[in-house]
Motif scaffolding. Structure first.
Motif, PDB file in Angstrom:
ATOM      1  N   HIS A  96      33.831 -17.484  76.760  1.00  0.00           N
ATOM      2  CA  HIS A  96      33.987 -15.800  76.732  1.00  0.00           C
ATOM      3  C   HIS A  96      34.662 -15.870  75.455  1.00  0.00           C
ATOM      4  O   HIS A  96      36.095 -15.318  75.359  1.00  0.00           O
ATOM      5  CB  HIS A  96      33.764 -14.877  77.672  1.00  0.00           C
ATOM      6  CG  HIS A  96      32.890 -14.567  78.383  1.00  0.00           C
ATOM      7  ND1 HIS A  96      31.529 -14.913  78.399  1.00  0.00           N
ATOM      8  CD2 HIS A  96      33.286 -15.630  80.007  1.00  0.00           C
ATOM      9  CE1 HIS A  96      30.598 -14.939  79.156  1.00  0.00           C
ATOM     10  NE2 HIS A  96      31.448 -15.670  80.657  1.00  0.00           N
ATOM     11  N   ILE A  97      34.567 -15.409  74.089  1.00  0.00           N
ATOM     12  CA  ILE A  97      35.048 -14.419  72.762  1.00  0.00           C
ATOM     13  C   ILE A  97      35.410 -13.279  73.541  1.00  0.00           C
ATOM     14  O   ILE A  97      34.277 -12.845  72.916  1.00  0.00           O
ATOM     15  CB  ILE A  97      35.032 -15.550  71.586  1.00  0.00           C
ATOM     16  CG1 ILE A  97      34.809 -16.938  71.393  1.00  0.00           C
ATOM     17  CG2 ILE A  97      35.556 -14.816  70.629  1.00  0.00           C
ATOM     18  CD1 ILE A  97      34.399 -17.525  70.343  1.00  0.00           C
ATOM     19  N   HIS A  98      35.942 -12.867  73.367  1.00  0.00           N
ATOM     20  CA  HIS A  98      35.802 -11.201  73.529  1.00  0.00           C
ATOM     21  C   HIS A  98      35.991 -10.643  72.184  1.00  0.00           C
ATOM     22  O   HIS A  98      35.433  -9.437  71.669  1.00  0.00           O
ATOM     23  CB  HIS A  98      36.867 -10.431  74.386  1.00  0.00           C
ATOM     24  CG  HIS A  98      36.804 -11.740  75.987  1.00  0.00           C
ATOM     25  ND1 HIS A  98      35.862 -10.800  76.492  1.00  0.00           N
ATOM     26  CD2 HIS A  98      37.541 -12.351  76.563  1.00  0.00           C
ATOM     27  CE1 HIS A  98      35.656 -11.478  77.762  1.00  0.00           C
ATOM     28  NE2 HIS A  98      36.800 -12.539  77.824  1.00  0.00           N
ATOM     29  N   ARG A  99      37.216 -10.861  71.391  1.00  0.00           N
ATOM     30  CA  ARG A  99      37.723 -10.510  70.364  1.00  0.00           C
ATOM     31  C   ARG A  99      36.988 -11.200  69.183  1.00  0.00           C
ATOM     32  O   ARG A  99      38.313 -12.346  68.474  1.00  0.00           O
ATOM     33  CB  ARG A  99      39.257  -9.679  70.746  1.00  0.00           C
ATOM     34  CG  ARG A  99      38.658  -8.507  71.400  1.00  0.00           C
ATOM     35  CD  ARG A  99      39.771  -8.012  71.360  1.00  0.00           C
ATOM     36  NE  ARG A  99      41.300  -8.434  71.409  1.00  0.00           N
ATOM     37  CZ  ARG A  99      41.914  -9.106  72.527  1.00  0.00           C
ATOM     38  NH1 ARG A  99      41.367  -8.842  73.321  1.00  0.00           N
ATOM     39  NH2 ARG A  99      42.979  -9.954  72.439  1.00  0.00           N
ATOM     40  N   PRO A 100      36.051 -11.888  68.452  1.00  0.00           N
ATOM     41  CA  PRO A 100      35.405 -13.730  67.214  1.00  0.00           C
ATOM     42  C   PRO A 100      36.932 -12.627  66.664  1.00  0.00           C
ATOM     43  O   PRO A 100      37.136 -14.090  65.798  1.00  0.00           O
ATOM     44  CB  PRO A 100      34.083 -13.130  67.304  1.00  0.00           C
ATOM     45  CG  PRO A 100      33.557 -12.104  68.267  1.00  0.00           C
ATOM     46  CD  PRO A 100      35.280 -11.278  69.219  1.00  0.00           C
ATOM     47  N   ASP A 101      36.666 -11.146  65.545  1.00  0.00           N
ATOM     48  CA  ASP A 101      37.773 -11.611  64.668  1.00  0.00           C
ATOM     49  C   ASP A 101      39.013 -12.051  64.753  1.00  0.00           C
ATOM     50  O   ASP A 101      39.830 -13.118  63.905  1.00  0.00           O
ATOM     51  CB  ASP A 101      38.070 -10.042  64.608  1.00  0.00           C
ATOM     52  CG  ASP A 101      36.570  -9.546  63.743  1.00  0.00           C
ATOM     53  OD1 ASP A 101      35.741 -10.418  63.503  1.00  0.00           O
ATOM     54  OD2 ASP A 101      36.799  -8.030  63.365  1.00  0.00           O
ATOM     55  N   GLU A 102      39.591 -11.012  65.809  1.00  0.00           N
ATOM     56  CA  GLU A 102      41.340 -11.826  66.266  1.00  0.00           C
ATOM     57  C   GLU A 102      41.243 -12.844  66.069  1.00  0.00           C
ATOM     58  O   GLU A 102      41.838 -14.243  66.114  1.00  0.00           O
ATOM     59  CB  GLU A 102      41.865 -11.135  67.598  1.00  0.00           C
ATOM     60  CG  GLU A 102      43.462 -11.317  67.964  1.00  0.00           C
ATOM     61  CD  GLU A 102      43.577 -11.135  69.117  1.00  0.00           C
ATOM     62  OE1 GLU A 102      44.759 -11.859  69.621  1.00  0.00           O
ATOM     63  OE2 GLU A 102      43.171  -9.824  69.857  1.00  0.00           O
ATOM     64  N   PHE A 103      40.441 -13.939  66.809  1.00  0.00           N
ATOM     65  CA  PHE A 103      40.290 -15.769  67.669  1.00  0.00           C
ATOM     66  C   PHE A 103      40.442 -16.384  66.896  1.00  0.00           C
ATOM     67  O   PHE A 103      41.332 -16.996  66.788  1.00  0.00           O
ATOM     68  CB  PHE A 103      39.042 -15.473  68.580  1.00  0.00           C
ATOM     69  CG  PHE A 103      38.736 -16.831  69.247  1.00  0.00           C
ATOM     70  CD1 PHE A 103      39.274 -17.859  69.919  1.00  0.00           C
ATOM     71  CD2 PHE A 103      38.050 -17.854  68.288  1.00  0.00           C
ATOM     72  CE1 PHE A 103      39.694 -19.103  70.062  1.00  0.00           C
ATOM     73  CE2 PHE A 103      37.351 -19.229  68.454  1.00  0.00           C
ATOM     74  CZ  PHE A 103      38.215 -19.565  69.563  1.00  0.00           C
ATOM     75  N   TYR A 104      38.745 -15.439  65.838  1.00  0.00           N
ATOM     76  CA  TYR A 104      39.621 -16.564  64.348  1.00  0.00           C
ATOM     77  C   TYR A 104      40.231 -17.284  63.542  1.00  0.00           C
ATOM     78  O   TYR A 104      40.704 -17.879  63.046  1.00  0.00           O
ATOM     79  CB  TYR A 104      37.812 -16.226  63.427  1.00  0.00           C
ATOM     80  CG  TYR A 104      36.730 -17.223  64.731  1.00  0.00           C
ATOM     81  CD1 TYR A 104      36.594 -18.619  65.152  1.00  0.00           C
ATOM     82  CD2 TYR A 104      36.287 -16.375  64.727  1.00  0.00           C
ATOM     83  CE1 TYR A 104      34.958 -18.714  65.986  1.00  0.00           C
ATOM     84  CE2 TYR A 104      34.439 -16.595  65.781  1.00  0.00           C
ATOM     85  CZ  TYR A 104      34.459 -18.203  66.533  1.00  0.00           C
ATOM     86  OH  TYR A 104      33.641 -18.687  66.719  1.00  0.00           O
ATOM     87  N   ALA A 105      41.514 -15.407  63.519  1.00  0.00           N
ATOM     88  CA  ALA A 105      42.322 -15.306  62.683  1.00  0.00           C
ATOM     89  C   ALA A 105      43.485 -16.145  63.376  1.00  0.00           C
ATOM     90  O   ALA A 105      43.698 -16.782  61.476  1.00  0.00           O
ATOM     91  CB  ALA A 105      42.375 -13.895  62.765  1.00  0.00           C
ATOM     92  N   ARG A 106      43.811 -16.058  64.516  1.00  0.00           N
ATOM     93  CA  ARG A 106      44.587 -16.340  65.024  1.00  0.00           C
ATOM     94  C   ARG A 106      44.195 -18.604  64.902  1.00  0.00           C
ATOM     95  O   ARG A 106      45.069 -19.169  64.606  1.00  0.00           O
ATOM     96  CB  ARG A 106      44.482 -16.507  66.761  1.00  0.00           C
ATOM     97  CG  ARG A 106      45.144 -15.588  66.698  1.00  0.00           C
ATOM     98  CD  ARG A 106      45.924 -15.048  68.439  1.00  0.00           C
ATOM     99  NE  ARG A 106      46.422 -13.549  68.072  1.00  0.00           N
ATOM    100  CZ  ARG A 106      48.174 -12.862  67.885  1.00  0.00           C
ATOM    101  NH1 ARG A 106      48.186 -14.222  66.882  1.00  0.00           N
ATOM    102  NH2 ARG A 106      47.991 -12.177  68.036  1.00  0.00           N
ATOM    103  N   LEU A 107      43.019 -18.651  65.066  1.00  0.00           N
ATOM    104  CA  LEU A 107      42.680 -20.506  64.750  1.00  0.00           C
ATOM    105  C   LEU A 107      42.933 -21.111  63.784  1.00  0.00           C
ATOM    106  O   LEU A 107      43.401 -21.948  62.905  1.00  0.00           O
ATOM    107  CB  LEU A 107      41.549 -20.655  65.730  1.00  0.00           C
ATOM    108  CG  LEU A 107      40.966 -22.058  65.717  1.00  0.00           C
ATOM    109  CD1 LEU A 107      41.950 -22.222  66.400  1.00  0.00           C
ATOM    110  CD2 LEU A 107      39.412 -21.553  66.297  1.00  0.00           C
TER     111      LEU A 107
END
Length: 453
Positions: free
Chosen positions: A71-82
């Motif tokens: 479950h990706i709860h915060r997509p913006d943060e997830f893709y920024a960190r990735l």
């Protein structure tokens, strides 16, 4: 630092907790937006080829071909960190709670099995330019090694006692000595033994010690002692003391043991355990770097080391085996338990920094069995004569450690560790379990003798 604080202010630096470095804050701007967009595209392409399910954001859109769910709860943060930090960012996004998985190890096992092909080959070739490099202060020189070891092993003896078994063995157990002879393949250099996979069973109550895990740890150690030929009167050198279980068992056989470590906390507890077992007169524990051994002039009939080579660093593998060669007496034997990776992946990832380096084992790097064989043949008189591959046993060992660690949340907090620490260690244990379960990494007991002896 708690996860709730992370959620309230994603842009602020995340303060370090005991044993966990600070997280770099995310910053806006065109570069972040572009790298996040590229990461999202690559992630979607990879996920849609895998037997997993990814549920993204509040929309609940689903990716993947079905299987363990992320479950990706915060997509913006997830893709920024990735996008910014690649696989390190993937782990850090888990740390902050940007994504989660109920069966974390089960989910991670699926991509781990195909990690070498998930990213298009042209981008794989750019890895050397894009991936972060191992910081100079983490390279396993004599000046740095004690700090690297202390970062992990001096966290708290009490914390390790919460999830390890009664032997305090922090390495793969061996649940069954039965094995099959397998021809040379990935991760080996010739015909070798493969341990029969264990059954995943343990106590219904994870807080309780599991007697069969302690028995399996003892079985692992006794096999290593047998491989090294340890009997009454044997002069034993152990490189990497742990909490003293191998030294105790060697002394119980009538051997005299010198065991060295760079962990102050492990040394103190190992000495207590050795004395309590009645072997203080047979075992000497010393705070010493392995590179200092040759200067002592002492020689040994058996040299043993359990999952210590992973901390040596690829620049020093030759020094490590040359030192063992120098201190091994004529007719002596060497038995090492080593975590390894396939040779091609080792070459592709050498000198890079990983999430494990940053948060768990500074300076650590896994060799391949092939490079161990090459180095010993080219730079020593040692020859690899036997290999027992037992990666499935490490996956089960880690499953039990993780289950017990999570069940001890209140006790971990009572030692002064917080929820971020819990999350880091759960990810580490599950990530490692996935590596062994998928075959991306392996562990073997390796036996060495001298040529013509």
């Amino acid at each position: 630092m708690t996860l709730e604080k992370n959620r309230r202010d994603q842009g602020a630096p995340v303060a370090s907790t005991q044993g966990v470095p600070s997280l770099e804050p995310l910053r806006g701007g065109p570069r972040t937006a572009i790298s996040a967009a590229v990461a999202k595209r690559l992630f979607h392409a990879a996920v849609n080829r895998l037997d997993i399910t990814v549920v993204e954001g509040r929309s609940g859109s689903r990716l993947g071909q079905g299987g363990p769910t992320m479950h990706i709860h915060r997509p913006d943060e997830f893709y920024a960190r990735l996008g910014r930090d690649h696989l390190i960012g993937f782990g850090e996004a888990y740390m902050t709670g940007a994504w989660d998985a109920e069966d974390l190890a089960g989910f991670l096992t699926v991509p781990a099995a195909r990690i070498a092909t998930l990213i298009p080959e042209p981008l794989q070739r750019m890895r050397a330019f894009l991936a972060p490099r191992l910081p100079g202060h983490q390279r396993s020189t004599e000046a740095n090694s004690q700090a690297n070891i202390s970062h992990h092993y001096d966290l708290s003896n009490e914390m390790f006692e919460l999830f390890l078994d009664d032997t305090l063995s922090y390495s793969s157990a061996l649940f069954d000595t039965s094995s099959t002879l397998t021809t040379a393949g990935p991760g080996s250099v010739g015909d070798h033994l493969v341990a029969t996979p264990p059954e995943p069973t343990d106590s219904a109550d994870p807080v309780l010690h599991s007697p069969d895990l302690a028995e399996a740890q003892g079985r692992k150690i006794e096999r290593l002692l047998d491989e090294a030929g340890v009997t009454d009167g044997t002069r034993v050198l152990e490189i990497g003391t742990g909490w003293g279980e191998l030294a105790i068992r060697a002394a119980r056989r009538g051997a005299t043991v010198r065991t060295i470590t760079l962990s102050i906390e492990q040394l103190e507890l190992a000495e207590e355990r050795i004395a309590a077992a009645g072997f203080a007169d047979r075992v000497t524990v010393q705070l010493m770097d392995y590179r200092a051994l040759a200067a002592t002039g002492a020689t040994y009939d058996a040299v043993l080391s359990v999952e210590m080579i992973e901390a040596v660093g690829h620049e020093f593998w030759g020094t490590y085996f040359q030192t063992i060669d120098q201190v091994l007496a004529p007719g002596g034997r060497v038995a090492i338990q080593a975590i390894t990776m396939p040779h091609d992946r080792m070459l592709a990832t050498r000198d890079g920094q990983t999430w494990i380096n940053k948060y768990i084992f500074p300076g650590g790097f896994l060799p391949s069995v092939e490079v161990i064989d090459q180095i010993t043949r080219n730079e020593t008189t040692l020859r690899l004569t036997e290999q027992l591959e037992m990666g499935s046993h490490y996956a089960e060992t880690l499953r039990r450690w993780d289950r017990r660690f999570l069940s001890q949340r209140d006790a971990v907090h009572a030692l002064g560790f917080d929820d971020l620490f819990m999350r880091v260690w759960h990810f580490y244990l599950a990530y490692s379990q996935a590596g062994f379960a998928s075959g991306y990494i392996n562990v073997s007991q390796l036996t060495f003798t001298r040529e013509n002896t």
